[in-house]
Design an enzyme around this catalytic site. Sequence first.
Site, PDB file in Angstrom:
ATOM      1  N   GLU A 148      41.110  43.790  42.850  1.00  0.00           N
ATOM      2  CA  GLU A 148      42.230  43.505  43.612  1.00  0.00           C
ATOM      3  C   GLU A 148      43.711  44.043  42.668  1.00  0.00           C
ATOM      4  OE1 GLU A 148      42.149  39.755  46.289  1.00  0.00           O
ATOM      5  OE2 GLU A 148      42.748  39.248  44.517  1.00  0.00           O
ATOM      6  N   CYS A 183      50.394  45.530  39.177  1.00  0.00           N
ATOM      7  CA  CYS A 183      49.598  44.813  38.545  1.00  0.00           C
ATOM      8  C   CYS A 183      48.220  45.528  38.676  1.00  0.00           C
ATOM      9  CB  CYS A 183      49.730  43.316  38.597  1.00  0.00           C
ATOM     10  SG  CYS A 183      48.478  42.514  37.766  1.00  0.00           S
ATOM     11  N   CYS A 209      35.390  39.236  34.931  1.00  0.00           N
ATOM     12  CA  CYS A 209      35.814  39.173  33.367  1.00  0.00           C
ATOM     13  C   CYS A 209      34.916  38.188  32.623  1.00  0.00           C
ATOM     14  CB  CYS A 209      37.268  38.720  33.372  1.00  0.00           C
ATOM     15  SG  CYS A 209      37.975  38.645  31.496  1.00  0.00           S
ATOM     16  N   CYS A 240      38.481  32.484  30.920  1.00  0.00           N
ATOM     17  CA  CYS A 240      39.738  31.588  30.782  1.00  0.00           C
ATOM     18  C   CYS A 240      39.451  30.246  31.758  1.00  0.00           C
ATOM     19  CB  CYS A 240      41.065  31.974  30.924  1.00  0.00           C
ATOM     20  SG  CYS A 240      41.330  33.163  29.714  1.00  0.00           S
ATOM     21  N   CYS A 258      41.508  30.426  35.265  1.00  0.00           N
ATOM     22  CA  CYS A 258      41.718  31.777  35.915  1.00  0.00           C
ATOM     23  C   CYS A 258      40.535  31.904  37.006  1.00  0.00           C
ATOM     24  CB  CYS A 258      41.812  32.842  34.914  1.00  0.00           C
ATOM     25  SG  CYS A 258      41.518  34.480  35.496  1.00  0.00           S
ATOM     26  N   CYS A 277      49.930  35.699  39.226  1.00  0.00           N
ATOM     27  CA  CYS A 277      49.166  35.691  37.708  1.00  0.00           C
ATOM     28  C   CYS A 277      47.865  34.700  37.874  1.00  0.00           C
ATOM     29  CB  CYS A 277      50.047  35.157  36.582  1.00  0.00           C
ATOM     30  SG  CYS A 277      50.137  36.399  35.391  1.00  0.00           S
TER      31      CYS A 277
HETATM   32  S1  SF4 Z   1      42.990  35.275  32.359  1.00  0.00           S
HETATM   33 FE1  SF4 Z   1      41.316  35.839  33.507  1.00  0.00          FE
HETATM   34  S2  SF4 Z   1      41.326  37.823  33.758  1.00  0.00           S
HETATM   35 FE2  SF4 Z   1      42.432  37.377  31.944  1.00  0.00          FE
HETATM   36  S3  SF4 Z   1      41.007  37.438  30.138  1.00  0.00           S
HETATM   37 FE3  SF4 Z   1      41.389  35.314  31.043  1.00  0.00          FE
HETATM   38  S4  SF4 Z   1      39.507  35.140  32.303  1.00  0.00           S
HETATM   39 FE4  SF4 Z   1      39.948  37.247  32.208  1.00  0.00          FE
END
Ligand code: SF4
Length: 337
Positions: free
Chosen positions: A87, A101, A108, A112, A115, A331
């Site tokens: 995306e 963006c 990933c 996090c 996220c 975000c």
């Molecule tokens: S915020 Fe999400 S996309 Fe960014 S590094 Fe952390 S887990 Fe990965």
Amino acid sequence: MKDYKEFVEIFERVGHPPFRARQLLNDVFNRGVADFREMKNLPVSLRDFLDEKVPLLSIEEKKVSVTPDGSVKKVLFGCQKDGKKIESVLMRFKDGRRTVCVSSQVGCNVKCKFCATGQMGFKRNLTYEEIADQVLYFILDLKDYSEPITNVVFMGMGEPFNNYEEVMRAVRHLNDARAFNVGARNITLSTSGIVPGILSLIEEDLQVGLAVSLHAPLQDLREELVPIAKKYPLTDLMEATQKYIRETHRRVTYEYVMLAGVNDKPVLAHELGKLLKGQLCHVNLIPYNATDTIYRCSRKKAIEDFKEILETYRVPVTVRVSLGQGIDAACGQLANG
Ligand code: SF4
């Protein structure tokens, strides 16, 4: 779309001179021609070859969501080579900035806790072409409005420094005056704190911006929110950013997502103030956009108090205006659906 270097290599292989690559890029970026068959400056044989063998875009649009006022557009793409989904978001700010963006990975592995992308796991790295094509899509999309893309931020899906080579090649392609021509200072790489990536960036001859997702001023809390902090502790991260500032004379942006009752307490604002005091930096406090996690956004008052405390340490700080929540384009909300 391939970069200048790769087009030159392809053309040399099929017996055409390098200047054809420049002509091709000029057609796409200055004349908005997005079909090889329409590139009348190129010989017919070359147009036919390109049309048959070289897809212009390595990704294709699957789904588009736009906010009612048209200021934010989120696009779900499928990658041509394996159908993987990514995306990207275009933000059209009132001051004229047109910011894309981009995603740098499918999923990933930093994971996090707050996220949406982190929850879906890691699938694969994107190629430089797949990264740059997210911007090209919006350039072609906006060409009827004569609105150039002014900024690119690597804040979509993925950790850019875990895909360093392809990300840097994409940055050079985006910065190339023959192609995208986006100023290096208008390109921002956002990292969760991959120390070797920051150290490598210092050595690059590119004036790109660096944003670090800090989210906590103490090691324990940072480990909880950004698990990569176990591998790259806060002390190492701070050493790396200080070195970056010393050697590049550029400011670091620290991103700090505001999570109610987790990292928004006054005592943590004081810790952050002490940590960053005197640094050439800027702190972005980001109101959290709720995804399917246990976290909720801090109250407005808590964010204001946090900001005021930081200001007593003379740390430059702003609260980010968040666009695109209504279409899950803000975000930390990008996943692939
Ligand atoms: S915020 Fe999400 S996309 Fe960014 S590094 Fe952390 S887990 Fe990965």
